[in-house]
Design an enzyme around this catalytic site. Sequence first.
Site, PDB file in Angstrom:
ATOM      1  CB  SER A  94      37.926  41.925  39.252  1.00 33.00           C
ATOM      2  OG  SER A  94      37.123  40.737  38.881  1.00 33.00           O
ATOM      3  CG  ASP A 206      33.466  37.915  27.782  1.00 35.45           C
ATOM      4  OD1 ASP A 206      33.568  38.433  26.626  1.00 35.45           O
ATOM      5  OD2 ASP A 206      34.461  38.201  28.458  1.00 35.45           O
ATOM      6  CG  HIS A 342      36.369  38.793  42.930  1.00 35.61           C
ATOM      7  ND1 HIS A 342      35.344  39.612  43.379  1.00 35.61           N
ATOM      8  CD2 HIS A 342      36.481  38.930  41.817  1.00 35.61           C
ATOM      9  CE1 HIS A 342      34.829  40.376  42.397  1.00 35.61           C
ATOM     10  NE2 HIS A 342      35.665  40.228  41.355  1.00 35.61           N
TER      11      HIS A 342
END
Length: 483
Positions: A94, A206, A342
């Site tokens: 993203s 991850d 983000h």
Amino acid sequence: MKMKCKGCYIYLLVCTVIIKLKGVDTALSNEEWHRKWDELTEILDDELNKTYPIEREFYSSFSCPPIQRPENRPTSVHMLTPADIDVIGAMGDSISAGNGAGASTIIGSLWEYRDLVFSIGGRDNVLQRITLANIIKYYNPNVYGYSTGVGSVTSSVSGLNVGEPGKEAIHMPSQATSLINLMKNSSKMDYENDWKMITLFIGGNDLCEACNDWKYYSADNYIQHIQGALDILHDNLPKAFVNVVNILDILELGRLTNGLVCSAVHGIFCECPTTASEAAKIQLEELNNEYQKGLNTLINSGRYETRDDFTVVLQPFMEKTVIPSTEDGYPDESYFAPDCFHFSEKGHQAAAVGLWNNILEDIGSKQREWVFGEPVECPNPLMPLIKTSKNSRNSLLSPIHHIQKSAVTSAIIIGITLVVITAFVVLIIVVASGKISKTKKRRTPVISTAPTMIQFNNDQERPIINVLPPSIPDGFSNPGYQP
């Protein structure tokens, strides 16, 4: 990073309410429960519709001089300059999709602002917004592939950006295949002959999930997945320069937990660096380092240096990056979207500068931290190369097609020519001097210190000795002299 669906934010609302309701007396009447619920939903509504200021200005200007694009195209990846890049692409999660990059509300973080992404965003131009794609566009206005708007990976505005929210390292081989197919099927590029620059950035999701399954998210598996993706690119993609951006320190996200919604977002989408136990965080930090070291080992192994038209370079500018602080010591949230997770547009611009500067830095001398506010580096006008494993080690002796007629090359050629000519002249002088000296040795008599002796200093000739009377006048011809 992880942003799997729009319904996730509905889930976020419910979880946030549950968090706030923890500790509330279960003996409350239905009327009191309804009142509490109304209060919490009002708070959430305010939070979700709150408008956050967008700081768009990061660098005031881009002042690098242009680079002339030659008619004869380079044949080696080690001879590339920014002006040679014809196509640009991106792979990742993203962050590469641009979630929240241009958002002013929490809900806005759902949208994918692909045209603002640090590696491939093409909104406006480099004088207005710094992205890698806009920098390349400055040097080659005809570059193809950059993202042009807000939309999903399947939208027309995505260009050659195959990054998707929620993706992990395991998804990179399929993204590599998708990117290759997009390029092959595009009528806007020459697949075989155009030079391509691709940026891969993956690993945040991850690490966000690693504490839930250490084995599944092991460093070995992470590296294996990325190796699979790079192998696909290496085996199928002609004329390509691949940037692999090393993963950041995921524990830095733990500092961005200011406010109800931010805490909830982290707890749902990236719990390991924020809500896990201290022991788990220590283990996560070790795994983070193993990810970084593993990528370094893979890319510098020479595995992708078997062809002269393909290379992979690790760009480590995020490895040691820490979130900048405000004057009062708190994390500077202007670099992040309203979800505190983000990158904001300002954050993407900062990342773009870090990536671009890494691209111009020699391998082995690349900066490993994202220096907020650092100036934009410009290509050396005498040697404007994109750095690779070969042209970094000995730049002056590398095959540099653009610089063959440059001042540096001319100076080297002139210098060598002058040295050769000088050496030749000196050699002639030395040889000539030797001959003259030898001639003088054969023909010139030397008067010894003994007044009655004449001898020759040429040991190869037989000396003739004459005893002269003391009264012989100057210029007297010696009948015994034999030249």
